[in-house]
Design a protein around this motif. Structure first.
Motif, short mmCIF file in Angstrom:
data_model
loop_
_atom_site.label_atom_id
_atom_site.label_comp_id
_atom_site.label_asym_id
_atom_site.label_seq_id
_atom_site.Cartn_x
_atom_site.Cartn_y
_atom_site.Cartn_z
N TYR A 1 87.89 43.88 16.37
CA TYR A 1 88.34 45.95 16.57
C TYR A 1 88.64 46.16 15.49
O TYR A 1 88.26 46.96 15.14
N SER A 2 90.06 45.36 14.62
CA SER A 2 90.02 45.90 13.39
C SER A 2 89.42 45.70 12.14
O SER A 2 89.51 46.32 10.77
N SER B 1 76.71 30.50 11.49
CA SER B 1 76.54 31.64 12.20
C SER B 1 76.45 30.95 14.10
O SER B 1 77.13 29.67 14.44
N CYS B 2 77.61 32.70 14.13
CA CYS B 2 77.92 31.95 15.59
C CYS B 2 77.44 33.47 16.81
O CYS B 2 77.65 34.58 16.36
N GLU B 3 76.53 33.24 17.53
CA GLU B 3 75.95 34.10 18.40
C GLU B 3 76.93 34.27 19.67
O GLU B 3 76.81 33.57 20.17
N LEU B 4 76.99 35.62 19.26
CA LEU B 4 78.32 36.03 20.94
C LEU B 4 77.42 36.68 22.46
O LEU B 4 76.34 37.72 21.82
N SER B 5 77.39 36.64 22.90
CA SER B 5 76.79 37.18 24.68
C SER B 5 78.07 36.79 25.58
O SER B 5 78.72 36.10 25.47
N GLY B 6 77.94 37.75 26.28
CA GLY B 6 78.35 37.91 27.98
C GLY B 6 80.17 38.37 27.51
O GLY B 6 80.72 38.46 28.75
N PHE B 7 80.61 38.95 27.02
CA PHE B 7 81.38 39.90 26.55
C PHE B 7 81.82 41.24 25.99
O PHE B 7 80.91 41.38 25.00
N ILE B 8 82.38 42.07 25.65
CA ILE B 8 82.67 43.02 25.51
C ILE B 8 83.59 42.31 24.03
O ILE B 8 84.72 42.59 24.29
N PHE B 9 83.26 43.20 22.38
CA PHE B 9 83.36 42.54 21.85
C PHE B 9 84.61 43.04 21.40
O PHE B 9 84.82 41.92 20.48
N MET B 10 84.74 44.21 21.46
CA MET B 10 85.78 44.60 20.23
C MET B 10 87.48 43.82 21.07
O MET B 10 88.16 44.49 20.26
N TYR B 11 87.35 43.54 22.04
CA TYR B 11 88.65 43.49 22.82
C TYR B 11 88.94 41.45 22.15
O TYR B 11 89.43 41.12 22.75
N TYR B 12 88.31 41.43 21.40
CA TYR B 12 88.11 39.57 21.21
C TYR B 12 88.44 39.31 19.85
O TYR B 12 87.92 40.29 18.80
N ALA B 13 89.00 38.56 19.01
CA ALA B 13 88.89 37.87 17.90
C ALA B 13 87.81 36.55 18.23
O ALA B 13 88.06 35.73 18.86
N GLY C 1 94.37 42.29 19.87
CA GLY C 1 94.68 43.80 19.39
C GLY C 1 94.39 44.24 18.51
O GLY C 1 94.42 45.42 18.04
N GLY C 2 93.73 43.01 17.38
CA GLY C 2 93.45 43.63 15.80
C GLY C 2 93.93 42.91 14.59
O GLY C 2 93.78 43.38 13.86
N GLN C 3 94.50 41.54 15.06
CA GLN C 3 94.74 40.80 14.64
C GLN C 3 94.07 40.02 14.60
O GLN C 3 93.92 39.60 16.18
N CYS C 4 93.87 38.35 13.94
CA CYS C 4 94.01 37.48 14.46
C CYS C 4 94.72 35.77 13.58
O CYS C 4 95.16 36.21 13.14
N SER C 5 94.32 34.79 14.47
CA SER C 5 95.08 33.45 14.17
C SER C 5 94.54 32.69 13.32
O SER C 5 93.42 32.04 15.06
#
Length: 125
Positions: free
Chosen positions: A54-55, A21-33, A102-106
């Motif tokens: 995002y996608s 598990s990777c719990e996330l906090s402190g940022f707006i998730f949809m803008y990130y991978a 923006g929608g993909q990831c690497s």
């Protein structure tokens, strides 16, 4: 502040399963991978899998395709890595990290700006 906190690492026998598990906090998730990386002793860091928040686009390293699955639970602000059919060569410290997307990831580590502290996965009989 931005935080990524991994958990779920353990000692497991070959052929077994684990869910990280990777719990996330402190940022707006949809803008990130979010990606999972791993590093074994004496080896270079390796990208394992990533997901665009995002996608829902996902990507996997060839070494884990068909065995690992990345997913998300927005209600829990968490990204998971389900690992099945574990092998001794999967032994490593596993890290999650975030990258603007923006929608993909690497699974290349370039551009990932915040990292968790890591969780140990050991596959051994």
């Amino acid at each position: 502040q931005v935080q990524l906190v991994e958990s779920g690492g353990d000692l497991v026998q070959p052929g077994g399963s684990l869910r990280l598990s990777c719990e996330l906090s402190g940022f707006i998730f949809m803008y990130y991978a979010i990606a999972w990386f791993r590093q074994a002793p004496g080896k270079e860091r390796e990208g394992v899998s990533c997901i665009s928040l995002y996608s829902d686009y996902t990507n996997y390293a060839d070494s884990v395709k068909g065995r690992f699955t990345i997913s998300r639970d927005d209600a829990k602000n968490t990204v998971y890595l389900q690992m099945n059919g574990l092998k001794s060569e999967d032994t490593a410290v596993y890290y999650c990290a975030r990258r603007p997307s923006g929608g993909q990831c690497s699974t290349q580590s370039s551009g990932y700006d915040y990292w968790g502290q890591g969780t140990q996965v050991t596959v051994s009989s």
